[in-house]
Write a protein that holds these residues in place. Sequence first.
Motif, PDB file in Angstrom:
ATOM      1  N   ARG A 167       0.828  -1.209   0.000  1.00 21.10           N
ATOM      2  CA  ARG A 167       0.000   0.000   0.000  1.00 21.10           C
ATOM      3  C   ARG A 167       0.859   1.254   0.000  1.00 21.10           C
ATOM      4  O   ARG A 167       0.579   2.213  -0.728  1.00 21.10           O
ATOM      5  N   ALA A 168       1.925   1.254   0.817  1.00 20.47           N
ATOM      6  CA  ALA A 168       2.773   2.439   0.909  1.00 20.47           C
ATOM      7  C   ALA A 168       3.587   2.661  -0.366  1.00 20.47           C
ATOM      8  O   ALA A 168       3.814   3.805  -0.778  1.00 20.47           O
ATOM      9  N   GLY A 170       2.777   1.733  -3.469  1.00 17.92           N
ATOM     10  CA  GLY A 170       1.956   2.102  -4.616  1.00 17.92           C
ATOM     11  C   GLY A 170       2.621   1.680  -5.908  1.00 17.92           C
ATOM     12  O   GLY A 170       3.118   0.554  -6.024  1.00 17.92           O
ATOM     13  N   ASP A 171       2.662   2.608  -6.863  1.00 17.20           N
ATOM     14  CA  ASP A 171       3.310   2.289  -8.139  1.00 17.20           C
ATOM     15  C   ASP A 171       4.741   2.828  -8.195  1.00 17.20           C
ATOM     16  O   ASP A 171       5.356   2.877  -9.263  1.00 17.20           O
ATOM     17  N   ARG A 172       5.288   3.205  -7.029  1.00 17.12           N
ATOM     18  CA  ARG A 172       6.650   3.758  -7.003  1.00 17.12           C
ATOM     19  C   ARG A 172       7.716   2.676  -6.976  1.00 17.12           C
ATOM     20  O   ARG A 172       8.864   2.916  -7.375  1.00 17.12           O
ATOM     21  N   THR A 174       8.059  -2.001  -6.665  1.00 22.92           N
ATOM     22  CA  THR A 174       7.381  -3.305  -6.586  1.00 22.92           C
ATOM     23  C   THR A 174       7.843  -4.065  -5.351  1.00 22.92           C
ATOM     24  O   THR A 174       9.039  -4.136  -5.067  1.00 22.92           O
TER      25      THR A 174
END
Length: 243
Positions: A167-168, A170-172, A174
């Motif tokens: 969750r933390a 995100g898409d920044r 994997t």
Amino acid sequence: MLEVCVEDVAGIEAAIAGSADRIELCAALAVGGLTPPASLIAAAAQAPIPVHLLARPRDGNFTYTAAEAALVASDIRAAAEAGLAGVVIGASRADHRLDAAMLAGWIAVARDRDRPLSLTLHRAFDLCPDPMTELEIAIELGFDRILTSGGAPKAMDGRETLTALVRAAGDRLTILAGSGIDETTLPPILDTGVREVHASCRRPQGMADAQEIAFGFQTGPRLATDPAAVSALAKLLRTQPSA
């Protein structure tokens, strides 16, 4: 995405035959993996799927001297020169927090290429006292993914942290879940939101040889990557609904 860690030519072949998506290339999986020899790197470079090189100069902790750090930098260059797709690295300070300065030096080597290497932070991350803080450091450094069991010896026991990390991040970045993943544990691991998993898919091969044990050449039945185990895990992973 299924990544299979292998330590020999047979393991490379088994991972490919079982339809793994990616290989982590190591030696000495019995101690969590070490940098493999140049001959194995050359063999892996011929694989039809991406190969990421584990650059870990010795067993034990992840607090390295300058001389050891230089070895890792050399291993990163070797991976790039062989044409591999990425490297798997990690370094800690004495308090188990990430050694950001050392990692930044290695990342500069990996990125200073015509074709920059993909970067995975390995399970040195699992020893960090505050994974959410170290996640942000890994993102700032430019890692593409973190291989983690959620701070527990096995990913099944780190699911709460894995969920929070996904969750933390995100898409920044994997989150690549690993440690103890098989057909039984995969579904609840995927419930954390991870979409990349790491497994050895190894099985005992035959009986242990008493004479080889007596001479210290092995400690028990040899473990080898099982293409059927790779295939079963890959098929199960691909039947899961998309996020």
